[in-house]
Motif scaffolding. Structure first.
Motif, mmCIF file in Angstrom:
data_model
loop_
_atom_site.group_PDB
_atom_site.id
_atom_site.type_symbol
_atom_site.label_atom_id
_atom_site.label_comp_id
_atom_site.label_asym_id
_atom_site.label_seq_id
_atom_site.Cartn_x
_atom_site.Cartn_y
_atom_site.Cartn_z
ATOM 1 N N CYS A 8 0.859 -1.180 0.000
ATOM 2 C CA CYS A 8 0.000 0.000 0.000
ATOM 3 C C CYS A 8 0.901 1.237 0.000
ATOM 4 C CB CYS A 8 -0.949 -0.018 1.193
ATOM 5 S SG CYS A 8 -0.150 0.287 2.781
ATOM 6 N N ASP A 9 0.319 2.395 -0.282
ATOM 7 C CA ASP A 9 1.103 3.633 -0.367
ATOM 8 C C ASP A 9 1.894 3.891 0.910
ATOM 9 O OD1 ASP A 9 0.195 4.062 -2.903
ATOM 10 O OD2 ASP A 9 -1.179 5.684 -2.379
ATOM 11 N N GLU A 10 1.277 3.684 2.059
ATOM 12 C CA GLU A 10 1.955 3.957 3.324
ATOM 13 C C GLU A 10 3.144 3.006 3.526
ATOM 14 O OE1 GLU A 10 1.033 4.187 8.103
ATOM 15 O OE2 GLU A 10 -0.632 4.058 6.694
ATOM 16 N N GLU A 11 2.962 1.731 3.188
ATOM 17 C CA GLU A 11 4.067 0.771 3.304
ATOM 18 C C GLU A 11 5.200 1.119 2.345
ATOM 19 O OE1 GLU A 11 1.759 -3.356 4.518
ATOM 20 O OE2 GLU A 11 1.687 -2.659 2.426
ATOM 21 N N MET A 12 4.845 1.551 1.132
ATOM 22 C CA MET A 12 5.863 1.927 0.158
ATOM 23 C C MET A 12 6.634 3.149 0.632
ATOM 24 S SD MET A 12 7.467 1.334 -2.599
ATOM 25 C CE MET A 12 6.618 0.399 -3.839
ATOM 26 N N ARG A 13 5.935 4.113 1.167
ATOM 27 C CA ARG A 13 6.600 5.311 1.689
ATOM 28 C C ARG A 13 7.536 4.947 2.839
ATOM 29 N NH1 ARG A 13 4.049 9.581 -0.678
ATOM 30 N NH2 ARG A 13 1.903 9.239 -1.264
ATOM 31 N N ASP A 14 7.090 4.076 3.728
ATOM 32 C CA ASP A 14 7.938 3.634 4.837
ATOM 33 C C ASP A 14 9.189 2.924 4.317
ATOM 34 O OD1 ASP A 14 6.190 4.674 6.701
ATOM 35 O OD2 ASP A 14 5.302 2.734 7.242
ATOM 36 N N LEU A 15 9.015 2.050 3.324
ATOM 37 C CA LEU A 15 10.143 1.324 2.759
ATOM 38 C C LEU A 15 11.143 2.283 2.105
ATOM 39 C CD1 LEU A 15 11.571 -1.318 2.027
ATOM 40 C CD2 LEU A 15 10.103 -1.429 -0.005
ATOM 41 N N LEU A 16 10.641 3.217 1.282
ATOM 42 C CA LEU A 16 11.523 4.183 0.633
ATOM 43 C C LEU A 16 12.258 5.043 1.654
ATOM 44 C CD1 LEU A 16 9.250 5.332 -2.322
ATOM 45 C CD2 LEU A 16 11.294 3.900 -2.458
ATOM 46 N N ASP A 17 11.548 5.449 2.691
ATOM 47 C CA ASP A 17 12.175 6.257 3.731
ATOM 48 C C ASP A 17 13.247 5.453 4.465
ATOM 49 O OD1 ASP A 17 12.450 8.642 5.295
ATOM 50 O OD2 ASP A 17 11.403 7.599 6.920
ATOM 51 N N ALA A 18 12.980 4.188 4.740
ATOM 52 C CA ALA A 18 13.962 3.337 5.422
ATOM 53 C C ALA A 18 15.209 3.152 4.552
ATOM 54 C CB ALA A 18 13.349 1.977 5.765
ATOM 55 N N ILE A 19 15.012 2.947 3.272
ATOM 56 C CA ILE A 19 16.155 2.774 2.361
ATOM 57 C C ILE A 19 16.980 4.053 2.302
ATOM 58 C CG2 ILE A 19 16.813 2.438 -0.060
ATOM 59 C CD1 ILE A 19 14.434 0.448 -0.238
ATOM 60 N N ARG A 20 16.320 5.206 2.300
ATOM 61 C CA ARG A 20 17.060 6.472 2.259
ATOM 62 C C ARG A 20 17.900 6.695 3.513
ATOM 63 N NH1 ARG A 20 12.643 8.897 -0.127
ATOM 64 N NH2 ARG A 20 12.085 9.987 1.758
ATOM 65 N N GLN A 21 17.567 6.025 4.604
ATOM 66 C CA GLN A 21 18.328 6.180 5.837
ATOM 67 C C GLN A 21 19.610 5.342 5.861
ATOM 68 O OE1 GLN A 21 15.968 5.928 9.478
ATOM 69 N NE2 GLN A 21 14.143 6.393 8.266
ATOM 70 N N LEU A 22 19.754 4.437 4.909
ATOM 71 C CA LEU A 22 20.926 3.567 4.866
ATOM 72 C C LEU A 22 22.162 4.320 4.391
ATOM 73 C CD1 LEU A 22 19.417 0.392 3.146
ATOM 74 C CD2 LEU A 22 19.781 0.780 5.585
ATOM 75 N N PRO A 23 23.331 3.843 4.782
ATOM 76 C CA PRO A 23 24.564 4.401 4.217
ATOM 77 C C PRO A 23 24.579 4.171 2.701
ATOM 78 C CG PRO A 23 25.046 3.022 6.125
ATOM 79 C CD PRO A 23 23.592 2.832 5.805
ATOM 80 N N ALA A 24 25.287 5.013 1.973
ATOM 81 C CA ALA A 24 25.290 4.985 0.506
ATOM 82 C C ALA A 24 25.667 3.617 -0.043
ATOM 83 C CB ALA A 24 26.242 6.053 -0.028
ATOM 84 N N LYS A 25 26.634 2.960 0.542
ATOM 85 C CA LYS A 25 27.088 1.665 0.037
ATOM 86 C C LYS A 25 25.969 0.623 0.123
ATOM 87 C CE LYS A 25 31.372 -0.839 0.335
ATOM 88 N NZ LYS A 25 32.572 -1.060 1.139
ATOM 89 N N GLU A 26 25.230 0.636 1.209
ATOM 90 C CA GLU A 26 24.139 -0.319 1.387
ATOM 91 C C GLU A 26 22.978 -0.001 0.442
ATOM 92 O OE1 GLU A 26 23.176 -0.583 5.562
ATOM 93 O OE2 GLU A 26 25.260 -1.056 6.079
ATOM 94 N N ARG A 27 22.675 1.291 0.255
ATOM 95 C CA ARG A 27 21.612 1.665 -0.700
ATOM 96 C C ARG A 27 21.983 1.208 -2.100
ATOM 97 N NH1 ARG A 27 22.021 6.837 1.677
ATOM 98 N NH2 ARG A 27 22.916 7.574 -0.284
ATOM 99 N N THR A 28 23.237 1.419 -2.480
ATOM 100 C CA THR A 28 23.683 1.025 -3.817
ATOM 101 C C THR A 28 23.554 -0.479 -4.006
ATOM 102 O OG1 THR A 28 25.200 2.902 -3.906
ATOM 103 C CG2 THR A 28 25.621 1.088 -5.436
ATOM 104 N N ALA A 29 23.942 -1.255 -3.011
ATOM 105 C CA ALA A 29 23.830 -2.719 -3.107
ATOM 106 C C ALA A 29 22.373 -3.138 -3.312
ATOM 107 C CB ALA A 29 24.402 -3.378 -1.853
#
Length: 176
Positions: A108-129
């Motif tokens: 759902c939109d709220e779950e997707m927003r939470d997931l995207l926000d969580a990914i943005r909180q990761l260090p760059a190397k982990e986001r890239t992986a």
């Protein structure tokens, strides 16, 4: 995946179609990196365009064509940093302003927003992986090569990223 070194060599020789193929191959990754930095689909498109413009202008600097993906990611990180510095003059984008594709992920939109926000909180190397392996669906061998890691090193980064995202999301469920 087309032969990157061949496409780079042909691009350096003036073959615009070869560069267009490089764009097609790497634009999703550059957009993902840019989205992490901007939080906006519109802004990430602008950053992506800037990345490929810089890459095209500086293609002559690529000595080892097999290192093109890493070189491109360096340009992307710098373009994102430039965007971040310029961002201070612009109003901050709220997570609620993000346009998400409807029904594309099963979330759902709220779950997707939470997931995207969580990914943005990761260090760059982990986001890239995460972006390489899941968004671009690259085999681990290609993803680890782009990141300059060993197989085990790549899997460690990927596992750390998944665990960190799960922890962030679990913390949010506890708050609600």
């Amino acid at each position: 995946m087309a032969d990157v070194p061949d496409l780079v060599k042909r691009s350096k020789a003036g073959d615009r179609q070869a560069f267009a193929n490089l764009y097609d191959q790497f634009a999703p990754l550059v957009r993902a990196v840019a989205y992490d930095a901007t939080g906006s689909l519109h802004e990430c498109e602008d950053v992506c365009q800037e990345v490929f413009l810089r890459a095209y202008r500086n293609l002559g600097q690529v000595r080892d064509a097999s290192r093109f993906p890493g070189w491109l990611m360096m340009i992307a990180r710098r373009a994102c940093a430039d965007w971040g510095r310029a961002r201070k003059r612009r109003p901050k984008v709220q997570l609620d302003d993000i346009d998400l594709p409807k029904g594309s992920s099963g979330l759902c939109d709220e779950e997707m927003r939470d997931l995207l926000d969580a990914i943005r909180q990761l260090p760059a190397k982990e986001r890239t992986a995460l972006h390489l392996f899941y968004l671009m669906e690259q085999p681990a061998s290609a993803a680890r090569e782009i990141m300059g890691l060993s197989n085990s090193g790549f899997y460690k980064v990927l596992e750390r990223a998944k665990n960190r995202v799960a922890s962030i999301l679990q913390g949010r469920k506890g708050v609600r």
